[in-house]
Design a protein around this motif. Structure first.
Motif, PDB file in Angstrom:
ATOM      1  N   GLY A   3      47.781   1.034  -4.221  1.00  0.00           N
ATOM      2  CA  GLY A   3      47.590   0.799  -5.643  1.00  0.00           C
ATOM      3  C   GLY A   3      46.135   0.579  -6.005  1.00  0.00           C
ATOM      4  O   GLY A   3      45.326   0.166  -5.163  1.00  0.00           O
ATOM      5  N   LEU A   4      45.791   0.848  -7.240  1.00  0.00           N
ATOM      6  CA  LEU A   4      44.445   0.576  -7.735  1.00  0.00           C
ATOM      7  C   LEU A   4      44.165  -0.910  -7.553  1.00  0.00           C
ATOM      8  O   LEU A   4      44.960  -1.747  -7.975  1.00  0.00           O
ATOM      9  N   PRO A   5      43.051  -1.295  -6.918  1.00  0.00           N
ATOM     10  CA  PRO A   5      42.832  -2.705  -6.598  1.00  0.00           C
ATOM     11  C   PRO A   5      42.346  -3.559  -7.763  1.00  0.00           C
ATOM     12  O   PRO A   5      42.520  -4.772  -7.740  1.00  0.00           O
ATOM     13  N   GLU A  33      44.904   0.006 -14.745  1.00  0.00           N
ATOM     14  CA  GLU A  33      45.200  -1.319 -14.189  1.00  0.00           C
ATOM     15  C   GLU A  33      45.901  -1.155 -12.846  1.00  0.00           C
ATOM     16  O   GLU A  33      46.515  -0.120 -12.587  1.00  0.00           O
ATOM     17  N   PRO A  34      45.849  -2.183 -12.006  1.00  0.00           N
ATOM     18  CA  PRO A  34      46.669  -2.142 -10.792  1.00  0.00           C
ATOM     19  C   PRO A  34      48.135  -1.945 -11.191  1.00  0.00           C
ATOM     20  O   PRO A  34      48.550  -2.337 -12.288  1.00  0.00           O
ATOM     21  N   PRO A  35      48.928  -1.319 -10.317  1.00  0.00           N
ATOM     22  CA  PRO A  35      50.325  -1.045 -10.659  1.00  0.00           C
ATOM     23  C   PRO A  35      51.138  -2.319 -10.856  1.00  0.00           C
ATOM     24  O   PRO A  35      50.796  -3.381 -10.332  1.00  0.00           O
ATOM     25  N   GLY A  36      52.220  -2.181 -11.600  1.00  0.00           N
ATOM     26  CA  GLY A  36      53.121  -3.302 -11.833  1.00  0.00           C
ATOM     27  C   GLY A  36      53.941  -3.625 -10.598  1.00  0.00           C
ATOM     28  O   GLY A  36      53.705  -3.110  -9.503  1.00  0.00           O
ATOM     29  N   GLY A 108      36.000   1.464  -6.916  1.00  0.00           N
ATOM     30  CA  GLY A 108      35.398   1.422  -5.591  1.00  0.00           C
ATOM     31  C   GLY A 108      36.164   2.160  -4.512  1.00  0.00           C
ATOM     32  O   GLY A 108      35.865   2.014  -3.329  1.00  0.00           O
ATOM     33  N   LEU A 109      37.146   2.971  -4.889  1.00  0.00           N
ATOM     34  CA  LEU A 109      37.912   3.731  -3.894  1.00  0.00           C
ATOM     35  C   LEU A 109      37.264   5.064  -3.557  1.00  0.00           C
ATOM     36  O   LEU A 109      37.670   5.724  -2.594  1.00  0.00           O
ATOM     37  N   LEU A 110      36.311   5.486  -4.355  1.00  0.00           N
ATOM     38  CA  LEU A 110      35.486   6.658  -4.067  1.00  0.00           C
ATOM     39  C   LEU A 110      34.032   6.223  -4.158  1.00  0.00           C
ATOM     40  O   LEU A 110      33.701   5.331  -4.951  1.00  0.00           O
TER      41      LEU A 110
END
Length: 135
Positions: A3-5, A33-36, A108-110
């Motif tokens: 998930g998106l952090p 947003e980070p996942p639910g 920050g994932l890429l």
């Protein structure tokens, strides 16, 4: 699925191909947003139909999913526009892909260098393009 952090707000993408002539046009602003609790991908839009017709949302969704490359996120589309002649599913798919990639860079994932390939996207904190050294 990862998930998106962290949140990446106000990702704005405006696709303008063939400026001054006909070509795919798309414009969206979205918050990532980070996942639910379910951990999957979600897409919601608060944009009125007169500004962004619902017919473009499936292509936008496909593009965002492609851009996120397997990373789950909750995405809220907060603004957007279309052009009666130049908007197309292709334009919104491109916009979605750029928005998804922008979210990955913003979270920050890429690496920041990946922002240079995002032609139409902007977001708060976007890395500045590197200057070319004079020869």
């Amino acid at each position: 699925m990862k998930g998106l952090p962290l949140p990446v707000p106000d990702v704005c993408v405006r696709v303008l191909l063939n400026r001054g002539a006909c070509g795919p046009y798309a414009h969206v602003v979205a918050g990532f947003e980070p996942p639910g609790a379910g951990g999957g991908f979600e897409l919601l839009s608060t944009v009125p139909e007169r500004r962004l017709p619902a017919e473009y949302l499936p292509a936008l969704r496909e593009g965002i999913v492609e851009g996120l490359d397997g990373v789950a996120a909750a995405v809220l589309v907060t603004d957007g526009t279309f052009h009666e002649v130049d908007s197309s599913e292709l334009g919104y798919r491109i916009a979605g892909r750029e928005a998804g990639r922008a979210a990955l860079v913003g979270a920050g994932l890429l690496p920041p260098q990946e922002a240079e390939a995002l032609r139409w996207a902007s977001w708060p904190g976007r890395p500045r393009p590197r200057r070319q050294k004079a020869r």
